[in-house]
Write a protein that holds these residues in place. Sequence first.
Motif, short mmCIF file in Angstrom:
data_model
loop_
_atom_site.label_atom_id
_atom_site.label_comp_id
_atom_site.label_asym_id
_atom_site.label_seq_id
_atom_site.Cartn_x
_atom_site.Cartn_y
_atom_site.Cartn_z
N CYS A 176 0.82 -1.21 0.00
CA CYS A 176 0.00 0.00 0.00
C CYS A 176 0.86 1.26 0.00
O CYS A 176 1.91 1.31 0.64
CB CYS A 176 -0.92 0.03 1.22
N ILE B 255 -3.79 4.84 -1.82
CA ILE B 255 -4.80 5.31 -0.87
C ILE B 255 -4.54 6.76 -0.49
O ILE B 255 -3.43 7.13 -0.09
CB ILE B 255 -4.79 4.43 0.40
N GLN C 191 -10.00 -2.74 4.02
CA GLN C 191 -8.91 -3.72 3.92
C GLN C 191 -7.61 -3.15 4.48
O GLN C 191 -6.77 -3.88 5.01
CB GLN C 191 -8.70 -4.15 2.46
N PHE C 192 -7.42 -1.84 4.32
CA PHE C 192 -6.22 -1.18 4.83
C PHE C 192 -6.35 -0.91 6.32
O PHE C 192 -5.42 -1.17 7.10
CB PHE C 192 -6.02 0.14 4.06
N GLU D 115 -9.53 5.85 3.25
CA GLU D 115 -8.93 4.55 3.55
C GLU D 115 -9.96 3.43 3.47
O GLU D 115 -11.01 3.49 4.13
CB GLU D 115 -8.33 4.56 4.96
N TRP E 139 0.16 5.04 1.09
CA TRP E 139 -0.75 6.00 1.73
C TRP E 139 -0.19 7.40 1.56
O TRP E 139 0.97 7.66 1.89
CB TRP E 139 -0.92 5.66 3.20
#
Length: 922
Positions: free
Chosen positions: A436, A471, A479-480, A476, A438
């Motif tokens: 991911c 993301i 899943q995160f 968000e 972010w």
Amino acid sequence: MAVSMKNVDVAFQGVGQKPGIDIWRIENFKPVPLLKEFHGKFYSGDSYIVLKTTALKTGGFHYDIHFWLGKDTSQDEAGTAAIKTVELDAALGGRAVQYRETQEHETELFLSYFKPCIVPMEGGIASGFKKVEVGKVEPRLFIVKGRRTVRVTQVPFARSSLNHDDVFVLDTESTIFQFNGENSSIQERGKALEVVQYIKDTDHDGKCEIVIIDDGTLGTEADTGQFWVLFGGFAPLSKKPVVADDASGLPKPKLLCIIERSLKEVEMSKDVLDSSKCYVLDCGNEIYTWAGRNTSLDARKAAISIVEDLITNLNRPKHIQITRIIEGFETLEFRSYFVKWPLNGQHTVSEEGRGKVAALLKQQGVNTKGILKGSPVKEELPPLPSLNGKLEVWRLVGGVKKEIDAGDVGRFYDHSCYIVLYTYQGEERKEEYLLCNWIGRHTSVEDKASGLRVMNEMSAALKGRAVQAYIAQGKEPIQFLALFKCMCILKEHVCPGHKDHSILLVRARCVGPQIVLAVQLEPVSASLNSSDCFLLQTNSKLYAWTGNLSTVENQKAVLRAAEVLKPGVVARPVKEGLEPPLFWSSLGSKRKYASHPKPKEGPKDPRLFACSLSRENLKVTEVHNFTQDDLLSDDIMILDCHNVIYEWVGQHASTEEKELNLDIAKKYIERAARLDGILQDVPIFMITEGNEPMFFTTFFSWDSSKVNVHGDSYTKRVAGIQGRPVPQEKVQRRLTPSASAGTKSESTQRAAAMAALSSQLTSEGKLSKVAQTLVNQNPSSAPASPRFHRPSTANSQRAAAMAALSFMLGTKKAPGSAVSVDADWVAGSSPFAKVEATGDTESVTSSKTSEDGGDGGEEIAEFYSYDRLKSSSTNPPKINIKRKEAYLSPEDFEKLFGMSRTQFYEMPKWKQDQRKRNLLLF
């Protein structure tokens, strides 16, 4: 809605109250309902009306109406079908999209209703629905086109109809031939097999021979010769003429207003559309008619003949696509022709139209209770990754990733960019990765670029197996969030954990089971909301403030956030209305704040699109009524769930498209934002074929055996349809990370074991004296024969040999062994094996139950009460936990699900799972 209901045909009373397909055939200028058993069977001399009712997550229904015109239908019947379609729309409240379908030129949406295909039959109403007599089939040659939905067209039975680029099906009296053009795709060949199976079952009662002819290869001489004899002998095929792409030559879309049966061109703008008028949007290869909500039923019917005249005057093909739309229910395709299209005017339901429909049906004696209404579907959480994996978090500092200390994992600052890697064990003991990126709201351009670079590097290091997620702060996905239990988003200038004199205000919400999201807000009273819970850190106190409208889950969440943000500090509970003076003074005095939550957008049904990028132009094609089979290996697909985007990249997609996959997703989002109101910063999950996570596969009835075996799958299907043994793949057991370390040495041991075993077998395949002596000395090592069948001598010898070998090498019986053993060797030695006789041969299968408790089609021997089956039960029965609903009695099932088992299993897999989660049966 201004339409009059008095002229609506009585055949349409009460329709559209439940999901499914309704079909009427035009008989003597009247719509006559068609029995379910005849759905999908269309006669070329007739006209039909098809209604598809779809239940939406929002609780309402979506309607698509199609009127299908056979190539030999009369003009009067075709006109009747067109007029009756408008009446059917009026009976549904005036909110259906209407499509004109012509034989051999049907829309993809229409074809998706009737799988595997539609094979129109000759004749019409006079011929009736007479089943083709078995054994009396006249030779028919069909060309089969389509990679997802199949278009079957009958062509002249002549060699000149064949070519090297397409797939053909020749249906004869006793044999069905499939001719695969040398340049045809594997997807089209696979779809043609479905057509062959359909014709075999429909026209031959499942009793005929199937022959596959591959253009350019020699095949079986007898079969090939038999095929070409039917065409008068073999001769070279002519090349298919190249058809120039005339898309660039299409006229520019024009918007025409209907004024007193004449057409006047107007400005191509949404603002021009008048609710009291009808319009025509001429796009060259397709035509739309748009009717304002205040137009009369007669005006809508008149628009039909006006469009027909336009087609004739402009010398357009008779099969040109015509779509009719009512104001407020415009399709994405229609909106795409306008530069700007405000979405706030979209109608979700027509209350006025519903009232008129109810009044009409009440006069006809129909029970109108609950008409045109559905039950809203609660938005359910997708399956989340198992939370027993390894979590690593890095923060980008100056373009370099710096690993976060364990104590700070879960804290994200709004000026920074983070990389998160979660490694966990997925289904089938397969190691999976969630990678991911972010991005904080105030992240610099440089850090954003660095984040993309690092993501590419890490993805390459993981050999493309990782699911990549992009993301943005505030968006968000669950899943995160699930990775952190409590995720805290803080402002950069605050340093939590250090002594300072800053005022800290944090809102805490429960966003899932035991999942908390805490977000720092401006420390002012206007940031509060009666429906939420907040933490307020002053110079000396820590308050846990709970709004009067807050939920119990959020009240627990704020205490959880306090433990994470201020470990060791006890938060003082404060209820709304009972705050001490220090509380308000820390927020700069008490002022007005919100007393209700921000309304959430209702859930939307997922939609699947095939996407391609050429010269920076994105081509988007929707795949209707999608299944796993629509994920083709040479495509890039986007599953749009509105609040999250999944981009699926096929293994054989072009290199250019793979390199631009993130650009494709972003361009799609730009388009969807303009046409469908999707948010520009919606999360993006990028998934490569063969590495699909559970939260993606839940939208399909997923079969893992179909993954990465497109070519092999075709070969198996050919063998299956011809009744030959299906080629068996060598099954290799997946190795866990711990087991894989010793794979090399275990392979060496196995090689040595095989050699040792060979040395103990005589030329006749019997045990040597040494091996037999070992077995006699250790009878417990020899396997017991299954009670229900006595193994053959050869199998007994092999079993004994394995036992002897096991003793000689000192091998332990370990069911969890990571070494892969051939199935026939396991059959002789495994205590779970059983041998089944099939004719004069024997097949070996395993009687060991599967990990999910048994086969999906197992017979249910006993029903259990709902209280015992639900996940909170303290006394659960020993059953297949993936099919809990199957153990409910028919009465309990219908009471809980509100439908029969048959209706339930006809739903898409993801909808089934949602219903089961709602009832704690998942």
